[in-house]
Design a protein around this motif. Structure first.
Motif: not given
Length: 397
Positions: A64-69
């Motif tokens: 998820l956090w890779s996506t949001m970056v």
């Protein structure tokens, strides 16, 4: 020739759902991604520890956090940056290596290393304390490299970190693929040849045991070291081929070795298309989607294939003529699925039904966001690298 840019007029008419997602132009695509990102972040209910609630496993939070970056990088919307920075930093732990109690598998820890690597490459907002994004990624690499096991099967990572854990003898595609991709991205970002050497070693090993088939480039789930890695689990999952595809694309870009890496990239693109598209050319999770048996993890796998297909088309424009139709058809299907829930704003899992399929969750929303924001990848700056090259001169589409 200039870098490939997606044309947003791939549909004859505006594509909308009940929540009026529209991808006709760059600005409308950014707006659609913003709607999807807002709905996705609603699933993150604990803003202090960086982890999604049950039933989601720890590794999916890293995804998820890779996506949001990348969402911030593609759209310029910084609304979630503080939350994302805090989330990744919160899980780094005292060792600044993502080796907390949740790190049971090599793939678990590596997913967080990939998140830190993504933040480093895009110069994402840094944490107020602790290590840099690059240092976090390097710490993960260093620890995982120490687990490379040449005592069985002449190499490879085990699925589990502890030798006493059930499933330790399994050497799986995703653990080795994430390690390969992280090594490749560190090589490109730092210019340090040790990472290039390691990425090549990993690739040669997975090729030698057949996790990546030498002729078809189909990516199989794993092999058992207790049996000398002489047989394969032939299950195929979309994120497995995706992780190797983008790693190979990064190696092609970094080394400029077309003779070695271009066939691998092209083979993996063809394998992704052959194994994970419907008759309409729409991405689907072949192993479980058709019969409705996908579990919580598997519902998110298309998100990562979508991410890495778009990133590959941006980094190696010669692949765009094959990848673009996959993304275009899949975007249309994904948007059609996003009309569920009381306010008609929830995305389903199946992109082949032209409507919401009655399911909802992080995986479904994550996949829809990745396929939509992937349209912006080729018109956005590439991830940072140690040296900048004119890609168009080497990889003319």
């Amino acid at each position: 020739m200039a870098r490939f840019t997606f044309t947003f007029a791939f549909m004859a008419a505006t594509v909308t759902s009940a929540m009026q997602l529209n991808v006709d132009t760059t600005s409308k695509t950014s707006s659609a991604a913003g709607t999807l990102a807002s709905n996705l972040m609603n699933y993150y209910t604990d803003s202090d520890n960086g982890v999604l609630p049950q039933p989601y496993w720890w590794w999916e939070s890293a995804g998820l956090w890779s996506t949001m970056v990348q969402y911030w990088h593609y759209t310029g919307d910084s609304s979630y940056n503080d939350a994302v920075t805090s989330a990744i930093a919160a899980q780094a732990g005292s060792g600044q290596d993502f080796m907390g109690t949740n790190a049971l598998g090599n793939d678990d820890q590596l997913w967080w290393g990939i998140a830190a690597m993504t933040a480093a490459e895009y110069k994402f907002q840094a944490p107020s304390s602790g290590s840099s994004w690059l240092r976090l990624a390097e710490n993960v690499f260093d620890e995982v490299q120490g687990r490379w096991d040449t005592n069985t099967c002449n190499g490879g990572l085990h699925w589990q970190i502890s030798s006493s854990a059930s499933g330790y003898s399994y050497k799986n595609a995703v653990s080795n693929g994430l390690f390969f991709q992280l090594a490749a991205r560190l090589a490109r970002y730092t210019g340090d040849s040790k990472y290039t050497t390691e990425a090549t070693t990993i690739w040669n090993w997975v090729h030698s045991v057949g996790l990546v088939d030498k002729s078809t480039y189909r990516v199989y789930d794993g092999t058992d070291s207790s049996e000398g890695c002489t047989s394969l689990d032939h299950d195929e999952w979309s994120y497995n081929v995706g992780v190797y595809l983008y790693g190979a694309a990064v190696m092609l870009d970094h080394t400029g070795d077309l003779a070695t890496w271009q066939p691998h990239v092209d083979g993996l693109v063809a394998a992704a298309s052959a194994a994970f598209t419907s008759t309409e050319g729409i991405l689907h999770e072949t192993q479980c989607e058709l019969d409705g048996t996908c579990d919580t993890d598997q519902l998110s796998f298309k998100a990562y294939l979508s991410r890495w297909l778009a990133a590959t088309a941006a980094l190696v424009p010669s692949t765009a003529t094959t990848i673009k139709p996959l993304l275009s058809a899949s975007v249309e299907g994904a948007i059609a699925s996003c009309n569920g829930g009381p306010d008609s704003s929830i995305c389903g899992f199946k992109w082949t039904t032209d409507t919401y399929d009655g399911t909802q969750g992080v995986g479904q929303q994550l996949a829809a966001l990745e396929i939509v924001q992937g349209l912006l990848a080729s018109s956005s700056p590439l991830p940072s690298a140690a040296s900048k090259r004119k890609l168009a001169r080497r990889f003319e589409a």
